[in-house]
Scaffold this motif. Sequence first.
Motif, PDB file in Angstrom:
ATOM      1  N   HIS A  79       0.868  -1.173   0.000  1.00  0.00           N
ATOM      2  CA  HIS A  79       0.000   0.000   0.000  1.00  0.00           C
ATOM      3  C   HIS A  79       0.909   1.228   0.000  1.00  0.00           C
ATOM      4  CE1 HIS A  79      -3.493  -2.482   1.118  1.00  0.00           C
ATOM      5  NE2 HIS A  79      -2.660  -3.121   1.922  1.00  0.00           N
ATOM      6  N   CYS A 118      -4.695   5.761   0.133  1.00  0.00           N
ATOM      7  CA  CYS A 118      -3.693   4.806  -0.331  1.00  0.00           C
ATOM      8  C   CYS A 118      -3.292   5.229  -1.745  1.00  0.00           C
ATOM      9  CB  CYS A 118      -4.263   3.397  -0.344  1.00  0.00           C
ATOM     10  SG  CYS A 118      -3.067   2.169  -0.923  1.00  0.00           S
ATOM     11  N   GLU A 163      -1.073   3.441  -3.797  1.00  0.00           N
ATOM     12  CA  GLU A 163      -0.440   2.357  -4.555  1.00  0.00           C
ATOM     13  C   GLU A 163      -1.530   1.326  -4.789  1.00  0.00           C
ATOM     14  OE1 GLU A 163       3.110   1.976  -5.230  1.00  0.00           O
ATOM     15  OE2 GLU A 163       2.431   0.331  -6.491  1.00  0.00           O
ATOM     16  N   CYS A 191      -3.776  -1.553  -4.793  1.00  0.00           N
ATOM     17  CA  CYS A 191      -3.612  -2.689  -3.887  1.00  0.00           C
ATOM     18  C   CYS A 191      -4.791  -3.642  -3.950  1.00  0.00           C
ATOM     19  CB  CYS A 191      -3.423  -2.182  -2.462  1.00  0.00           C
ATOM     20  SG  CYS A 191      -4.783  -1.155  -1.893  1.00  0.00           S
ATOM     21  N   HIS A 233      -9.005  -0.480  -3.487  1.00  0.00           N
ATOM     22  CA  HIS A 233      -7.913   0.483  -3.307  1.00  0.00           C
ATOM     23  C   HIS A 233      -8.433   1.913  -3.143  1.00  0.00           C
ATOM     24  CE1 HIS A 233      -4.459   2.972  -4.271  1.00  0.00           C
ATOM     25  NE2 HIS A 233      -5.054   3.367  -5.374  1.00  0.00           N
ATOM     26  N   MET A 290      -9.591   3.388   0.611  1.00  0.00           N
ATOM     27  CA  MET A 290      -8.609   3.219   1.678  1.00  0.00           C
ATOM     28  C   MET A 290      -8.182   4.604   2.096  1.00  0.00           C
ATOM     29  SD  MET A 290      -5.748   0.324   1.371  1.00  0.00           S
ATOM     30  CE  MET A 290      -4.707   0.504   2.805  1.00  0.00           C
TER      31      MET A 290
HETATM   32 CU    CU Z   1      -3.901   0.173  -0.339  1.00  0.00          CU
END
Ligand code: CU
Length: 313
Positions: free
Chosen positions: A145, A180, A182, A184, A188, A191
Amino acid sequence: MSAGPLGSTFDPHSPEAVAICTLFGRTLGVCAVIGAVVAGLVVTCILRFRASKRPDVPVQTHGNRSLEIAWTLVPLAIVVGLFVLTAGAMAASDPPGDRAPDIVVVGHQWWWEARYASGAVTANEIHVPVGKDLLVRVESTDVIHDFWVPQLGRKVDAVPGHPYSISMQADAPGTYRGACAEYCGSEHAWMRILVIAQPQAEFDAWDRHQRQPAALPALPSAEATRGEVDFRGKTCVSCHAIGGERPPAQVAPDLTHLAQRTTLGAGVLANDPEKLALWLHDPQGVKPGSHMPDLHLSEPEVNDLTAYLETLR
Ligand SMILES: [Cu+2]
């Protein structure tokens, strides 16, 4: 409060973020000057050296020493200058590294756990005292993440088995939104992070409160009482901690003070009784793929659980 747009990197609120924003501005300035000079020269050459005005073979500059020295030294000076600016920004934004972290932030698919040195544990909403330079260690339990609160500093990857640290300092009270950064997995985008910066005394009170179980009402309603029993009976406890027993490695958000948080599901819903009931009724509809299973609760069970969870202040 539900998840709004992220804060802007151009509105920095910490020494680290100011250093990064300033570096960006200066680099942009240098590049703008280079761009203008190059564009100007191109236009000048197009106009001055048109084929109609000149012989076919232009004057040759091969072996012109001063020209060669100039076009070596000028770019070198520019790159060294940018390096010095970057090194300054890195020095201003790198964490000290030689002390224990104040907060450990753990990325999970798809929420954030925050553990404080004091023992407080929470999820997705990270309280910090204003003006304090905190050392935050960023970890992950599953995939990579990336913890990013644009107004407070750089992005930092949350890599399983390889913690990184960042400095975090909020210069003014307020709520700073992050996410977040990145990819994931399927959730995602949900997050989200809220960093809530408070005056020291307010933060201390919050921190003390987090370390204690919620003060349950002297006379809990019949629903809340049934809800507490359901919470233990419906396997909620196999994933969620409430009060004393907080496992060192969490698989789901700590619910000890759930009702004090402003969001549910890492920003996917605002935290109010209606949305909480919606979440319990259909977590997979609200956040498809999330690791909170649909427990097929009946309407009365959802009502009782909601009444109980609402007492967790
Ligand atoms: Cu993430």
